[in-house]
Motif scaffolding. Structure first.
Motif, PDB file in Angstrom:
ATOM      1  N   PHE A 202      18.729  10.577  12.732  1.00 54.33           N
ATOM      2  CA  PHE A 202      18.439  10.576  11.288  1.00 54.33           C
ATOM      3  C   PHE A 202      17.122  11.279  10.958  1.00 54.33           C
ATOM      4  CE2 PHE A 202      21.050   6.443  10.805  1.00 54.33           C
ATOM      5  CZ  PHE A 202      22.217   7.182  10.748  1.00 54.33           C
ATOM      6  N   GLU A 203      16.123  11.127  11.840  1.00 59.79           N
ATOM      7  CA  GLU A 203      14.828  11.713  11.517  1.00 59.79           C
ATOM      8  C   GLU A 203      14.958  13.223  11.380  1.00 59.79           C
ATOM      9  OE1 GLU A 203      10.729   9.787  12.658  1.00 59.79           O
ATOM     10  OE2 GLU A 203      11.406  11.196  14.170  1.00 59.79           O
ATOM     11  N   LYS A 204      15.769  13.814  12.285  1.00 58.12           N
ATOM     12  CA  LYS A 204      15.970  15.265  12.223  1.00 58.12           C
ATOM     13  C   LYS A 204      16.818  15.615  11.014  1.00 58.12           C
ATOM     14  CE  LYS A 204      16.153  17.309  16.799  1.00 58.12           C
ATOM     15  NZ  LYS A 204      17.186  17.402  17.818  1.00 58.12           N
ATOM     16  N   ALA A 205      17.891  14.817  10.796  1.00 56.19           N
ATOM     17  CA  ALA A 205      18.840  15.144   9.730  1.00 56.19           C
ATOM     18  C   ALA A 205      18.196  15.043   8.355  1.00 56.19           C
ATOM     19  CB  ALA A 205      20.052  14.212   9.825  1.00 56.19           C
ATOM     20  N   PHE A 206      17.286  14.113   8.174  1.00 57.57           N
ATOM     21  CA  PHE A 206      16.736  13.892   6.823  1.00 57.57           C
ATOM     22  C   PHE A 206      15.254  14.233   6.710  1.00 57.57           C
ATOM     23  CE2 PHE A 206      20.355  10.966   7.266  1.00 57.57           C
ATOM     24  CZ  PHE A 206      21.156  11.491   6.261  1.00 57.57           C
ATOM     25  N   SER A 207      14.610  14.565   7.788  1.00 55.57           N
ATOM     26  CA  SER A 207      13.154  14.840   7.847  1.00 55.57           C
ATOM     27  C   SER A 207      12.375  13.984   6.855  1.00 55.57           C
ATOM     28  CB  SER A 207      12.816  16.308   7.604  1.00 55.57           C
ATOM     29  OG  SER A 207      13.912  17.087   7.426  1.00 55.57           O
ATOM     30  N   THR A 208      12.450  12.700   7.049  1.00 57.66           N
ATOM     31  CA  THR A 208      11.708  11.818   6.153  1.00 57.66           C
ATOM     32  C   THR A 208      11.140  10.640   6.935  1.00 57.66           C
ATOM     33  OG1 THR A 208      11.840  10.592   4.095  1.00 57.66           O
ATOM     34  CG2 THR A 208      13.745  10.432   5.498  1.00 57.66           C
ATOM     35  N   ARG A 209      10.125  10.024   6.364  1.00 64.45           N
ATOM     36  CA  ARG A 209       9.544   8.840   6.989  1.00 64.45           C
ATOM     37  C   ARG A 209      10.525   7.669   6.850  1.00 64.45           C
ATOM     38  NH1 ARG A 209       6.453   4.306   5.084  1.00 64.45           N
ATOM     39  NH2 ARG A 209       6.830   4.832   2.920  1.00 64.45           N
ATOM     40  N   TYR A 210      10.678   6.882   7.921  1.00 65.42           N
ATOM     41  CA  TYR A 210      11.505   5.678   7.801  1.00 65.42           C
ATOM     42  C   TYR A 210      10.623   4.533   7.314  1.00 65.42           C
ATOM     43  CZ  TYR A 210      16.190   6.767   8.855  1.00 65.42           C
ATOM     44  OH  TYR A 210      17.461   7.216   8.732  1.00 65.42           O
ATOM     45  N   PRO A 211      10.807   4.084   6.066  1.00 68.83           N
ATOM     46  CA  PRO A 211       9.900   3.051   5.548  1.00 68.83           C
ATOM     47  C   PRO A 211      10.115   1.725   6.264  1.00 68.83           C
ATOM     48  CG  PRO A 211      11.680   3.468   3.990  1.00 68.83           C
ATOM     49  CD  PRO A 211      11.859   4.451   5.110  1.00 68.83           C
TER      50      PRO A 211
ATOM     51  N   TYR B 110       0.842  -1.207   0.000  1.00 67.34           N
ATOM     52  CA  TYR B 110       0.000   0.000   0.000  1.00 67.34           C
ATOM     53  C   TYR B 110       0.877   1.257   0.000  1.00 67.34           C
ATOM     54  CZ  TYR B 110      -2.806   3.848   1.703  1.00 67.34           C
ATOM     55  OH  TYR B 110      -3.386   5.095   1.833  1.00 67.34           O
ATOM     56  N   HIS B 111       1.881   1.285   0.880  1.00 69.70           N
ATOM     57  CA  HIS B 111       2.754   2.473   0.967  1.00 69.70           C
ATOM     58  C   HIS B 111       3.411   2.765  -0.379  1.00 69.70           C
ATOM     59  CE1 HIS B 111       2.793   4.100   4.989  1.00 69.70           C
ATOM     60  NE2 HIS B 111       2.787   2.882   5.489  1.00 69.70           N
ATOM     61  N   ARG B 112       3.910   1.698  -1.030  1.00 69.20           N
ATOM     62  CA  ARG B 112       4.607   1.930  -2.301  1.00 69.20           C
ATOM     63  C   ARG B 112       3.627   2.326  -3.406  1.00 69.20           C
ATOM     64  NH1 ARG B 112      10.283   1.821  -1.872  1.00 69.20           N
ATOM     65  NH2 ARG B 112      10.440   2.005   0.380  1.00 69.20           N
ATOM     66  N   PHE B 113       2.387   1.845  -3.318  1.00 70.13           N
ATOM     67  CA  PHE B 113       1.361   2.266  -4.274  1.00 70.13           C
ATOM     68  C   PHE B 113       1.070   3.755  -4.053  1.00 70.13           C
ATOM     69  CE2 PHE B 113      -3.194   2.913  -5.218  1.00 70.13           C
ATOM     70  CZ  PHE B 113      -3.178   2.646  -6.578  1.00 70.13           C
ATOM     71  N   ARG B 114       0.941   4.121  -2.788  1.00 72.09           N
ATOM     72  CA  ARG B 114       0.639   5.519  -2.441  1.00 72.09           C
ATOM     73  C   ARG B 114       1.775   6.452  -2.880  1.00 72.09           C
ATOM     74  NH1 ARG B 114       1.455   8.711   2.293  1.00 72.09           N
ATOM     75  NH2 ARG B 114      -0.249  10.198   2.596  1.00 72.09           N
ATOM     76  N   ASP B 115       3.004   5.944  -2.803  1.00 71.27           N
ATOM     77  CA  ASP B 115       4.156   6.745  -3.245  1.00 71.27           C
ATOM     78  C   ASP B 115       4.235   6.837  -4.771  1.00 71.27           C
ATOM     79  OD1 ASP B 115       4.851   7.018  -0.648  1.00 71.27           O
ATOM     80  OD2 ASP B 115       6.605   5.688  -0.713  1.00 71.27           O
ATOM     81  N   GLY B 116       3.338   6.144  -5.476  1.00 68.39           N
ATOM     82  CA  GLY B 116       3.332   6.224  -6.943  1.00 68.39           C
ATOM     83  C   GLY B 116       4.358   5.315  -7.595  1.00 68.39           C
ATOM     84  N   GLN B 117       4.853   4.331  -6.822  1.00 69.11           N
ATOM     85  CA  GLN B 117       5.901   3.475  -7.373  1.00 69.11           C
ATOM     86  C   GLN B 117       5.335   2.282  -8.151  1.00 69.11           C
ATOM     87  OE1 GLN B 117       8.571   2.189  -4.323  1.00 69.11           O
ATOM     88  NE2 GLN B 117      10.189   1.652  -5.762  1.00 69.11           N
TER      89      GLN B 117
END
Ligand SMILES: NC(=O)C1=CN([C@@H]2O[C@H](COP(=O)(O)OP(=O)(O)OC[C@H]3O[C@@H](n4cnc5c(N)ncnc54)[C@H](OP(=O)(O)O)[C@@H]3O)[C@@H](O)[C@H]2O)C=CC1
Ligand SMILES: O=C1O[C@H](COP(=O)(O)O)[C@@H](O)[C@H](O)[C@H]1O
Length: 487
Positions: free
Chosen positions: A406-415, A29-36
């Protein structure tokens, strides 16, 4: 930004099970939502239960509701995702009359479309499912198979699974999942070591005193007691996940990031492990089982109580081991590996403990540098260093940390690890999967411990839930070393 994959059919055997609901469907689902994922791809669940497409979609929808975290679940995306989901009731292990249910979904479909067969059933069925897939004409040149762990119960059974699957799928189309390799922070071990010479120059027995690799869990065995009681912590966590992490910490730089270059280097580590003789087992391995105890959730039951009334068991829920990688780089540097359930914290990490300075010119006690690679949660890197204490006029020192969250350094969701791994099976990239020889080398190394424990039930120690395992695990490190437990 994750790139598109080609259109695929993803056929999951064991689709009504816990793994599919908790991990596989949310990851897709996550990868579908990401448009992959292209919208004309299909996810085809199979199991013996008789369900219609819609009944299976209802289960899948509930699973997304439970296991897709945060605000990632939105109704419109879920509706489109569920439109890609189908179901066929098949007994994968028998060549019986249920197979047409799956065959009719393929009809005379394009033979060049990627097909992934994901086996999320008991491993005892893998050989039969592969043979049936082949006999029914479902295996095309662009088909691949994904095998969930455990691959076997020991070396002989692992070989049998590999032989049976190998009759249908060549090795380069067999994807043996170890979800630790899908964790971003585990992959980052390669980046940390080989893109940062500042660490790699110190990465050997010259500077490193020892390495600790920990995977601690606060949960008990929950609903998986029947599986777990036949497995135990050594088979469940060490033989695969922790040895794989150790390989990435200990391996030589691969020539390229290609699958075989990386896996050849990991294999060399596994083959360089100092073999364990039966007489050594008690000196290098400690196992334990949790009893009742107090955790953050209050008083929790003992392992035996979780298994069910009247059950007896010698299965270990905790293991600590001492390993040595006999190579020029590592010499006799000990690698301490431990994993357990019902410990005080949920944490997976690698601790690189550097050696002390050969001599000190300071009045204060020096603390040797320590590099902590936090794999989960609060992913990041911490290096402890000695500093001059600014509150003192003298050269008194105090330890302080260089910290990268890492969350602060890259501000991204950890898949979740499964997201990357499932997409890699579609891409046909096996670098983050275990090759047959790696799995068998890992079994070869752990087998003397399993043999010894089977014959020596008295080696099972007890620990209270909510503690860091049996006391004997402390002695394993020797008198001048301590487990990192300050978390
Ligand atoms: N759950 C987890 O967190 C993890 C699981 N794994 C591994 O993944 C695999 C699956 O685990 P899990 O989902 O927990 O197991 P479950 O027991 O929850 O599910 C097993 C699935 O297999 C199906 N099944 C059983 N026999 C057959 C058959 N003959 N033909 C087709 N389908 C069949 C069952 O459905 P039905 O009865 O309808 O046929 C069910 O869908 C195991 O190998 C496990 O070790 C690995 C890591 C973590
Ligand atoms: O493979 C397994 O891993 C989990 C722990 O995974 P993590 O990603 O949460 O660290 C463990 O609970 C389970 O027993 C084991 O089969």
């Amino acid at each position: 930004m994750n790139s598109h994959v080609e259109t695929f059919d993803y056929v999951v055997f064991g689709a009504t099970g816990d793994l599919t609901m908790r991990k596989l469907l949310p990851a897709l689902y996550h990868r579908f939502r990401d448009g992959q994922i292209p919208a004309d791809s299909r996810i085809i669940g199979t199991a013996r239960s008789k369900l219609s497409h819609d009944e299976f979609r209802e289960r899948a929808e509930k699973a997304l509701g439970r296991f897709v975290k945060g605000d990632a679940l939105d109704a419109e995306t879920a509706r489109r995702f569920l439109g890609m989901v189908f179901y066929a009731s098949v007994n994968g292990a028998e060549a019986d009359s249920t197979w047409p249910n799956l065959l009719e979904l393929f009809g005379d479909d394009r033979q060049d479309k990627i097909r992934v067969f994901y086996l999320a059933t008991s491993p005892g069925l893998y050989g039969a499912i592969c043979q049936n897939l082949s006999d029914k004409g479902l295996v095309t040149d662009r088909s691949r198979v994904v095998l969930e762990k455990p691959i076997g119960h020991d070396l002989a059974s692992a070989r049998k699974v590999n032989d049976d699957v190998g009759k249908v799928f060549p090795e380069n189309r067999v994807f043996r999942i170890d979800h630790y390799l899908g964790k971003e922070t585990v992959q980052n071990l390669i980046a940390l070591r080989f893109a940062n010479p500042v660490f790699e120059r110190l990465w050997s027995a010259d500077a490193i005193d020892h390495v600790q690799i920990t995977a601690a869990e606060t949960v008990g065995v929950e609903g998986r007691g029947d599986y777990y009681d036949h497995s135990g912590a050594l088979r469940d966590m060490i033989q695969n996940h922790l040895l794989q992490v150790m390989c990435l910490v200990a391996m030589e730089p691969p020539g390229t990031l290609g699958a075989d270059d990386v896996r050849n280097e990991k294999l060399k580590v596994l083959r360089a492990l100092k073999p364990i003789r039966p007489a050594d087992v008690d000196h290098v391995a400690v196992r334990g089982q949790y009893g009742r105890g107090r955790t953050g959730d209050g008083i929790v039951p003992a392992y035996l109580e979780e298994l069910g009334e009247g059950r007896q068991s010698n299965t270990e829920t905790y293991v600590a081991l001492r390993a040595e990688v006999h190579t020029w780089r590592w010499g006799k540097v000990p690698f301490f590996l431990r994993s357990g359930k019902r410990l005080p914290a949920k944490v997976s990490e690698v601790v690189i403990q550097f050696r002390e300075t050969p001599w000190s010119i300071f009045p204060s006690q020096l603390q040797a540098n320590r590099l902590i690679l936090r794999l989960q949660p609060e992913e990041g890197i911490q290096l402890s260093i000695m500093n001059k204490d600014p509150a003192m006029d003298s050269m008194a020192l105090r330890p302080a940390n260089i910290d990268v969250a890492f969350e602060k350094a890259f501000s991204t969701r950890y898949p979740d690890a499964y997201e990357r791994l499932l997409m890699d099976t579609v891409r046909g990239d096996p670098v983050l999967f275990m090759r047959r020889d790696e799995v068998e080398a890992a079994w070869t190394w752990v087998e003397p411990i399993l043999d010894s424990w089977r014959e020596r039930p008295d080696t099972l120690r007890h620990y209270s839930a909510g503690t860091w395992g049996p006391d004997q695990a402390r002695h394993l490190l020797g008198s001048n070393r301590q487990w990192h437990e300050d978390m």
